[in-house]
Design a protein around this motif. Structure first.
Motif, PDB file in Angstrom:
ATOM      1  N   ARG A 182       0.869  -1.179   0.000  1.00 53.78           N
ATOM      2  CA  ARG A 182       0.000   0.000   0.000  1.00 53.78           C
ATOM      3  C   ARG A 182       0.912   1.236   0.000  1.00 53.78           C
ATOM      4  O   ARG A 182       1.292   1.748   1.057  1.00 53.78           O
ATOM      5  N   LEU A 183       1.269   1.673  -1.169  1.00 53.65           N
ATOM      6  CA  LEU A 183       2.260   2.737  -1.312  1.00 53.65           C
ATOM      7  C   LEU A 183       1.557   4.061  -1.570  1.00 53.65           C
ATOM      8  O   LEU A 183       1.229   4.407  -2.701  1.00 53.65           O
ATOM      9  N   ARG A 184       1.309   4.806  -0.494  1.00 50.12           N
ATOM     10  CA  ARG A 184       0.536   6.045  -0.585  1.00 50.12           C
ATOM     11  C   ARG A 184       1.402   7.302  -0.447  1.00 50.12           C
ATOM     12  O   ARG A 184       0.883   8.402  -0.492  1.00 50.12           O
ATOM     13  N   ALA A 185       2.705   7.122  -0.259  1.00 42.71           N
ATOM     14  CA  ALA A 185       3.583   8.286  -0.095  1.00 42.71           C
ATOM     15  C   ALA A 185       3.634   9.095  -1.389  1.00 42.71           C
ATOM     16  O   ALA A 185       3.715   8.538  -2.485  1.00 42.71           O
ATOM     17  N   GLU A 186       3.587  10.417  -1.253  1.00 45.51           N
ATOM     18  CA  GLU A 186       3.676  11.302  -2.417  1.00 45.51           C
ATOM     19  C   GLU A 186       5.067  11.931  -2.481  1.00 45.51           C
ATOM     20  O   GLU A 186       5.618  12.358  -1.466  1.00 45.51           O
ATOM     21  N   ARG A 187       5.642  11.956  -3.679  1.00 48.68           N
ATOM     22  CA  ARG A 187       6.987  12.510  -3.885  1.00 48.68           C
ATOM     23  C   ARG A 187       7.953  11.932  -2.868  1.00 48.68           C
ATOM     24  O   ARG A 187       8.702  12.632  -2.183  1.00 48.68           O
ATOM     25  N   ALA A 188       7.946  10.597  -2.774  1.00 49.34           N
ATOM     26  CA  ALA A 188       8.697   9.889  -1.729  1.00 49.34           C
ATOM     27  C   ALA A 188      10.155   9.692  -2.133  1.00 49.34           C
ATOM     28  O   ALA A 188      10.661   8.577  -2.216  1.00 49.34           O
ATOM     29  N   VAL A 189      10.863  10.783  -2.397  1.00 44.67           N
ATOM     30  CA  VAL A 189      12.263  10.704  -2.810  1.00 44.67           C
ATOM     31  C   VAL A 189      13.156  10.927  -1.592  1.00 44.67           C
ATOM     32  O   VAL A 189      13.054  11.940  -0.902  1.00 44.67           O
ATOM     33  N   CYS A 190      14.045   9.954  -1.334  1.00 47.46           N
ATOM     34  CA  CYS A 190      14.982  10.038  -0.219  1.00 47.46           C
ATOM     35  C   CYS A 190      16.404   9.829  -0.738  1.00 47.46           C
ATOM     36  O   CYS A 190      16.613   9.320  -1.844  1.00 47.46           O
ATOM     37  N   PHE A 191      17.376  10.197   0.055  1.00 44.65           N
ATOM     38  CA  PHE A 191      18.786  10.046  -0.299  1.00 44.65           C
ATOM     39  C   PHE A 191      19.303   8.807   0.414  1.00 44.65           C
ATOM     40  O   PHE A 191      19.690   8.864   1.582  1.00 44.65           O
ATOM     41  N   LEU A 192      19.292   7.651  -0.303  1.00 43.66           N
ATOM     42  CA  LEU A 192      19.533   6.361   0.331  1.00 43.66           C
ATOM     43  C   LEU A 192      20.464   5.497  -0.510  1.00 43.66           C
ATOM     44  O   LEU A 192      20.628   5.725  -1.705  1.00 43.66           O
ATOM     45  N   ASP A 193      20.999   4.481   0.153  1.00 45.54           N
ATOM     46  CA  ASP A 193      21.750   3.435  -0.542  1.00 45.54           C
ATOM     47  C   ASP A 193      20.750   2.357  -0.978  1.00 45.54           C
ATOM     48  O   ASP A 193      20.069   1.761  -0.143  1.00 45.54           O
ATOM     49  N   ARG A 194      20.675   2.114  -2.266  1.00 44.05           N
ATOM     50  CA  ARG A 194      19.687   1.176  -2.798  1.00 44.05           C
ATOM     51  C   ARG A 194      19.856  -0.222  -2.200  1.00 44.05           C
ATOM     52  O   ARG A 194      18.889  -0.871  -1.791  1.00 44.05           O
TER      53      ARG A 194
END
Length: 406
Positions: free
Chosen positions: A265-277
């Motif tokens: 259930r992926l409801r996050a909007e503009r869910a861009v984070c600075f992460l290690d894939r």
């Protein structure tokens, strides 16, 4: 102002009629006249008068004193005794009921009026005092409840802070040891690689290969420990969390097994984070494997995302975060297990079933990304692991601060 209401208790009819006439003349309302103690109690309960004129000598099983003793205290009805007899024994019994006055027959209208007015004035003071006492009791109860809430909130905050400090201390110790051990492994692996290149004997080569494989497992272990300690070298990039989770959907379903339903259930909007894939994929996979273990008889695993704005607390800076919640319907955790779930090498699994680093790695990953991780669980209620990851702009700043701290 309404006339004060009086209940008259007198068993001599002529005396009662005369008193009733006098009371009416003085401006009082006679709500009822009773000739016995039993009838008096009924009339008092029915009319709730402002004052009772009570003859001490009454026919029947209850005299005036015993009748007064049986009036409900919460009615706060003042009683004035009427008597033609003032012997010491009677007066002693009468005083025990705390009357508001005495009228010795025969008495004048002036005496009657003055005594009633004094009784009414005392009653008014008593009512105000009782109301103030009740108001004070209510304030005390409300304040006590408020203080209890504050105490519980403070205790919870202190427990959260203590847990965070304990995990931080463990992380610093673990990260330091893992860092030094990783340096030793680098030397060991390098030396074994040189030996492998120089040895032609198959038997020795197999031993070196086995040693290299063990060193590789050790390197993986140190990598997990360094992640928990916030000292793992990562390769962060701007990632849409929803896209990453969709990419690993099939892997999560495979890890969960055929008996467990997986729901995204992926409801996050503009869910861009600075992460290690690789790190986030590894974390989600570990959580799926933990959920599978908790749902040996089958169940549901849900992966949810949304965006939230949080205020500053002991674990997070104020800002916008992507919230990833991995929830299972498994056996859940007891309070003592829940309190230590993020600690490295703490596990409830049997020997050889896990090293107790999955959740600690999750915690370390979230902290290194500038966020936080929490767990909610109860026996028989399943478990929810939640990661709070800062949105891209805040994440870059938090990541740089973490690197500087290392």
């Amino acid at each position: 102002m309404d006339a004060s209401r009086v209940v008259l208790v007198e068993d001599e009819r002529i005396v009662a009629l005369n008193l009733r006439r006098q009371l009416a003349k003085l401006g009082y309302t006679v709500a009822a006249v009773a000739a016995s103690g039993e009838d008096a109690l009924r009339q008092i309960d029915a009319h709730r008068p402002d004052v009772v004129l009570m003859d001490i000598r009454l026919e029947g099983p209850l005299d005036g004193i015993e009748t007064t003793a049986r009036i409900a205290p919460e009615l706060m009805v003042p009683v004035i005794y009427l008597t033609a007899h003032a012997e010491d024994v009677t007066l002693e019994r009468a005083r025990a009921t705390k009357p508001s006055g005495y009228l010795v027959k025969p008495f004048s209208e002036r005496e009657l009026h003055a005594t009633i007015q004094m009784a009414l004035a005392r009653r008014a003071v008593d009512i105000v005092a009782r109301e103030n006492e009740q108001r004070l009791d209510q304030l005390v109860v409300a304040r006590t409840a408020e203080l209890q809430v504050q105490i519980e909130r403070r205790q919870k905050t202190e427990e959260t802070l203590e847990r965070a400090q304990r995990l931080k201390a463990i992380g610093q110790l673990t990260g330091g040891i893992a860092h030094d051990f990783n340096n030793l492994l680098t030397v060991i692996v390098g030396s074994l690689s040189l030996l492998e290149a120089r040895i032609n004997d198959d038997g020795h080569a197999r031993l070196i290969t086995a040693a290299l494989a063990a060193a590789a497992r050790g390197a993986e272990l140190t990598r997990q420990l360094l992640t928990f300690g916030g000292r793992q070298m990562v390769r962060p990039e701007h990632l849409n969390v929803n896209d990453v989770l969709l990419e690993c959907g099939q892997i999560v379903r495979t890890a969960a097994g055929p008996m467990i339903g997986v729901d995204f259930r992926l409801r996050a909007e503009r869910a861009v984070c600075f992460l290690d894939r690789e790190e986030i994929l590894r974390v989600i996979l570990n959580l799926a494997l933990n959920a599978r273990k908790a749902m040996s008889g089958g169940g549901t695993l849900s992966v949810e995302t949304d965006t939230v704005r949080l205020e500053t607390d002991a674990n997070l800076n104020a800002g916008d975060y992507v919230r990833i919640t991995v929830r299972d319907t498994g056996c859940g955790m007891t309070e003592d297990v829940l309190a230590r779930a993020f600690e490295p090498f703490f596990t409830t699994k049997g020997l050889g079933e896990g090293g107790g680093l999955g959740l600690s790695q999750t915690y370390g990953f979230a902290r290194q990304a500038g966020g936080h991780a929490t767990i909610e669980s109860a026996p028989g209620q399943g478990t929810s692991v939640t990661l709070f990851l800062p949105l891209a702009a805040a994440s870059i700043e938090a990541n740089n601060l973490n690197r500087m701290a290392c």
